[in-house]
Write a protein that holds these residues in place. Structure first.
Motif, PDB file in Angstrom:
ATOM      1  N   ARG A 178      24.266  25.577  46.338  1.00  0.00           N
ATOM      2  CA  ARG A 178      23.099  25.327  47.198  1.00  0.00           C
ATOM      3  C   ARG A 178      22.694  23.860  47.155  1.00  0.00           C
ATOM      4  NH1 ARG A 178      20.405  30.586  45.097  1.00  0.00           N
ATOM      5  NH2 ARG A 178      20.576  31.963  46.892  1.00  0.00           N
ATOM      6  N   SER A 179      22.734  23.248  45.967  1.00  0.00           N
ATOM      7  CA  SER A 179      22.325  21.843  45.848  1.00  0.00           C
ATOM      8  C   SER A 179      23.297  20.912  46.569  1.00  0.00           C
ATOM      9  CB  SER A 179      22.194  21.444  44.375  1.00  0.00           C
ATOM     10  OG  SER A 179      23.455  21.291  43.762  1.00  0.00           O
ATOM     11  N   ILE A 180      24.578  21.258  46.563  1.00  0.00           N
ATOM     12  CA  ILE A 180      25.573  20.431  47.248  1.00  0.00           C
ATOM     13  C   ILE A 180      25.391  20.515  48.760  1.00  0.00           C
ATOM     14  CG2 ILE A 180      28.046  20.168  47.717  1.00  0.00           C
ATOM     15  CD1 ILE A 180      28.537  21.164  44.827  1.00  0.00           C
ATOM     16  N   TRP A 181      25.088  21.705  49.252  1.00  0.00           N
ATOM     17  CA  TRP A 181      24.914  21.903  50.694  1.00  0.00           C
ATOM     18  C   TRP A 181      23.431  21.890  51.052  1.00  0.00           C
ATOM     19  CZ3 TRP A 181      29.592  22.902  48.779  1.00  0.00           C
ATOM     20  CH2 TRP A 181      30.677  22.611  49.596  1.00  0.00           C
ATOM     21  N   ASN A 182      22.738  20.833  50.613  1.00  0.00           N
ATOM     22  CA  ASN A 182      21.340  20.584  50.975  1.00  0.00           C
ATOM     23  C   ASN A 182      20.437  21.798  50.815  1.00  0.00           C
ATOM     24  OD1 ASN A 182      21.988  17.932  51.656  1.00  0.00           O
ATOM     25  ND2 ASN A 182      22.653  18.563  53.682  1.00  0.00           N
ATOM     26  N   ASN A 183      20.540  22.436  49.648  1.00  0.00           N
ATOM     27  CA  ASN A 183      19.689  23.588  49.327  1.00  0.00           C
ATOM     28  C   ASN A 183      19.725  24.670  50.397  1.00  0.00           C
ATOM     29  OD1 ASN A 183      18.690  22.730  46.767  1.00  0.00           O
ATOM     30  ND2 ASN A 183      17.526  21.182  47.866  1.00  0.00           N
ATOM     31  N   GLU A 194      30.996  34.755  50.209  1.00  0.00           N
ATOM     32  CA  GLU A 194      30.698  34.908  51.634  1.00  0.00           C
ATOM     33  C   GLU A 194      30.298  33.566  52.262  1.00  0.00           C
ATOM     34  OE1 GLU A 194      27.270  37.375  53.500  1.00  0.00           O
ATOM     35  OE2 GLU A 194      28.761  38.789  52.697  1.00  0.00           O
ATOM     36  N   ALA A 195      29.491  32.780  51.570  1.00  0.00           N
ATOM     37  CA  ALA A 195      29.048  31.481  52.083  1.00  0.00           C
ATOM     38  C   ALA A 195      30.223  30.523  52.230  1.00  0.00           C
ATOM     39  CB  ALA A 195      27.990  30.884  51.159  1.00  0.00           C
ATOM     40  N   ILE A 196      31.114  30.517  51.245  1.00  0.00           N
ATOM     41  CA  ILE A 196      32.276  29.628  51.316  1.00  0.00           C
ATOM     42  C   ILE A 196      33.207  30.071  52.435  1.00  0.00           C
ATOM     43  CG2 ILE A 196      34.352  28.859  50.079  1.00  0.00           C
ATOM     44  CD1 ILE A 196      32.606  28.822  47.522  1.00  0.00           C
ATOM     45  N   LYS A 197      33.398  31.369  52.588  1.00  0.00           N
ATOM     46  CA  LYS A 197      34.245  31.872  53.663  1.00  0.00           C
ATOM     47  C   LYS A 197      33.667  31.480  55.033  1.00  0.00           C
ATOM     48  CE  LYS A 197      36.279  35.696  52.841  1.00  0.00           C
ATOM     49  NZ  LYS A 197      36.643  37.106  52.606  1.00  0.00           N
ATOM     50  N   ARG A 198      32.353  31.636  55.197  1.00  0.00           N
ATOM     51  CA  ARG A 198      31.708  31.231  56.455  1.00  0.00           C
ATOM     52  C   ARG A 198      31.869  29.735  56.696  1.00  0.00           C
ATOM     53  NH1 ARG A 198      27.258  34.121  54.768  1.00  0.00           N
ATOM     54  NH2 ARG A 198      26.068  32.200  54.583  1.00  0.00           N
ATOM     55  N   ASN A 231      38.619  37.675  35.986  1.00  0.00           N
ATOM     56  CA  ASN A 231      38.973  37.501  34.581  1.00  0.00           C
ATOM     57  C   ASN A 231      38.253  36.316  33.948  1.00  0.00           C
ATOM     58  OD1 ASN A 231      40.748  39.630  34.852  1.00  0.00           O
ATOM     59  ND2 ASN A 231      42.458  38.312  35.384  1.00  0.00           N
ATOM     60  N   ASP A 232      37.732  35.424  34.762  1.00  0.00           N
ATOM     61  CA  ASP A 232      37.027  34.256  34.247  1.00  0.00           C
ATOM     62  C   ASP A 232      35.594  34.629  33.871  1.00  0.00           C
ATOM     63  OD1 ASP A 232      39.295  32.848  34.843  1.00  0.00           O
ATOM     64  OD2 ASP A 232      38.509  31.957  36.682  1.00  0.00           O
ATOM     65  N   GLN A 233      35.081  33.994  32.855  1.00  0.00           N
ATOM     66  CA  GLN A 233      33.680  34.174  32.478  1.00  0.00           C
ATOM     67  C   GLN A 233      32.864  33.137  33.244  1.00  0.00           C
ATOM     68  OE1 GLN A 233      32.532  36.615  30.762  1.00  0.00           O
ATOM     69  NE2 GLN A 233      34.510  37.423  30.161  1.00  0.00           N
ATOM     70  N   VAL A 234      32.467  33.499  34.461  1.00  0.00           N
ATOM     71  CA  VAL A 234      31.786  32.566  35.337  1.00  0.00           C
ATOM     72  C   VAL A 234      30.334  32.997  35.498  1.00  0.00           C
ATOM     73  CG1 VAL A 234      31.734  31.605  37.671  1.00  0.00           C
ATOM     74  CG2 VAL A 234      33.925  32.090  36.583  1.00  0.00           C
ATOM     75  N   ASN A 235      29.432  32.038  35.363  1.00  0.00           N
ATOM     76  CA  ASN A 235      28.020  32.269  35.627  1.00  0.00           C
ATOM     77  C   ASN A 235      27.788  32.032  37.120  1.00  0.00           C
ATOM     78  OD1 ASN A 235      25.270  32.183  35.975  1.00  0.00           O
ATOM     79  ND2 ASN A 235      24.918  30.587  34.449  1.00  0.00           N
ATOM     80  N   PHE A 236      27.890  33.098  37.908  1.00  0.00           N
ATOM     81  CA  PHE A 236      27.783  32.950  39.349  1.00  0.00           C
ATOM     82  C   PHE A 236      26.369  32.604  39.806  1.00  0.00           C
ATOM     83  CE2 PHE A 236      31.914  34.997  39.258  1.00  0.00           C
ATOM     84  CZ  PHE A 236      32.587  34.242  40.201  1.00  0.00           C
ATOM     85  N   ASP A 237      25.360  32.974  39.026  1.00  0.00           N
ATOM     86  CA  ASP A 237      23.995  32.571  39.377  1.00  0.00           C
ATOM     87  C   ASP A 237      23.884  31.047  39.341  1.00  0.00           C
ATOM     88  OD1 ASP A 237      23.156  35.222  39.674  1.00  0.00           O
ATOM     89  OD2 ASP A 237      22.481  35.362  37.584  1.00  0.00           O
ATOM     90  N   GLY A 238      24.381  30.454  38.270  1.00  0.00           N
ATOM     91  CA  GLY A 238      24.355  28.997  38.140  1.00  0.00           C
ATOM     92  C   GLY A 238      25.246  28.315  39.154  1.00  0.00           C
ATOM     93  N   LEU A 239      26.421  28.893  39.388  1.00  0.00           N
ATOM     94  CA  LEU A 239      27.360  28.309  40.340  1.00  0.00           C
ATOM     95  C   LEU A 239      26.784  28.345  41.762  1.00  0.00           C
ATOM     96  CD1 LEU A 239      30.155  26.991  40.297  1.00  0.00           C
ATOM     97  CD2 LEU A 239      31.142  29.244  40.722  1.00  0.00           C
ATOM     98  N   LEU A 240      26.115  29.432  42.104  1.00  0.00           N
ATOM     99  CA  LEU A 240      25.478  29.535  43.416  1.00  0.00           C
ATOM    100  C   LEU A 240      24.363  28.498  43.556  1.00  0.00           C
ATOM    101  CD1 LEU A 240      25.220  30.975  46.148  1.00  0.00           C
ATOM    102  CD2 LEU A 240      23.720  32.638  45.031  1.00  0.00           C
ATOM    103  N   ALA A 241      23.608  28.284  42.505  1.00  0.00           N
ATOM    104  CA  ALA A 241      22.545  27.265  42.529  1.00  0.00           C
ATOM    105  C   ALA A 241      23.140  25.878  42.740  1.00  0.00           C
ATOM    106  CB  ALA A 241      21.735  27.316  41.242  1.00  0.00           C
ATOM    107  N   GLU A 242      24.258  25.591  42.073  1.00  0.00           N
ATOM    108  CA  GLU A 242      24.928  24.297  42.251  1.00  0.00           C
ATOM    109  C   GLU A 242      25.462  24.161  43.674  1.00  0.00           C
ATOM    110  OE1 GLU A 242      24.689  21.949  40.218  1.00  0.00           O
ATOM    111  OE2 GLU A 242      24.874  22.617  38.155  1.00  0.00           O
TER     112      GLU A 242
END
Length: 94
Positions: A18-23, A39-43, A5-16
Motif C-alpha cells: 500500500r505504501s509503495i502504491w500511494n496508500n 488480487e491487487a498485484i494481478k489487477r 511454504n514461506d513464513q510470510v507476514n502478509f499483513d505487513g507485506l500488504l501494508a508495504e
C-alpha cells in the motif's frame, strides 16, 4: 501461489505494498491479506485499474511494477517478496 511454504507476514507485506502504491485502498474485510495482495498485484499486472483503451501489456506493467518496487523505500526482504509474487503471478498469466 507457491508462497504457502514461506513464513510470510502478509499483513505487513500488504501494508508495504500500500505504501509503495500511494496508500492504495485495499479492503481485506471478506478476504485475508494474502488474497487481497495477490488480487491487487494481478489487477495491476492486467492493468485493470486503467481505461481499456490505454491499457498496457502485462509485461510492460511487470517492468514498471518491478522498477517501482526496487526504487521503493522498503526493506530488501520486502522488495524480494513482492517481486517474487509478481513473478509467480506472471507465470500464471502466461
Amino acid at each position: 501461489m507457491d508462497l504457502a511454504n514461506d513464513q510470510v507476514n502478509f499483513d505487513g507485506l500488504l501494508a508495504e505494498y500500500r505504501s509503495i502504491w500511494n496508500n492504495r485502498i485495499l479492503l481485506t474485510e471478506e478476504k485475508g491479506s494474502k488474497e487481497t495482495l495477490i488480487e491487487a498485484i494481478k489487477r495491476e499486472l492486467l492493468d485493470e485499474n486503467s481505461h481499456p483503451r490505454v491499457r498496457k501489456s502485462p509485461y510492460e506493467k511487470y517492468f514498471s511494477a518491478s522498477k517501482r518496487v526496487i526504487n521503493a523505500s522498503v526493506s530488501a526482504e520486502t522488495k524480494l517478496l513482492l517481486i517474487k509474487i509478481h513473478v509467480e503471478i506472471m507465470d500464471e498469466l502466461s
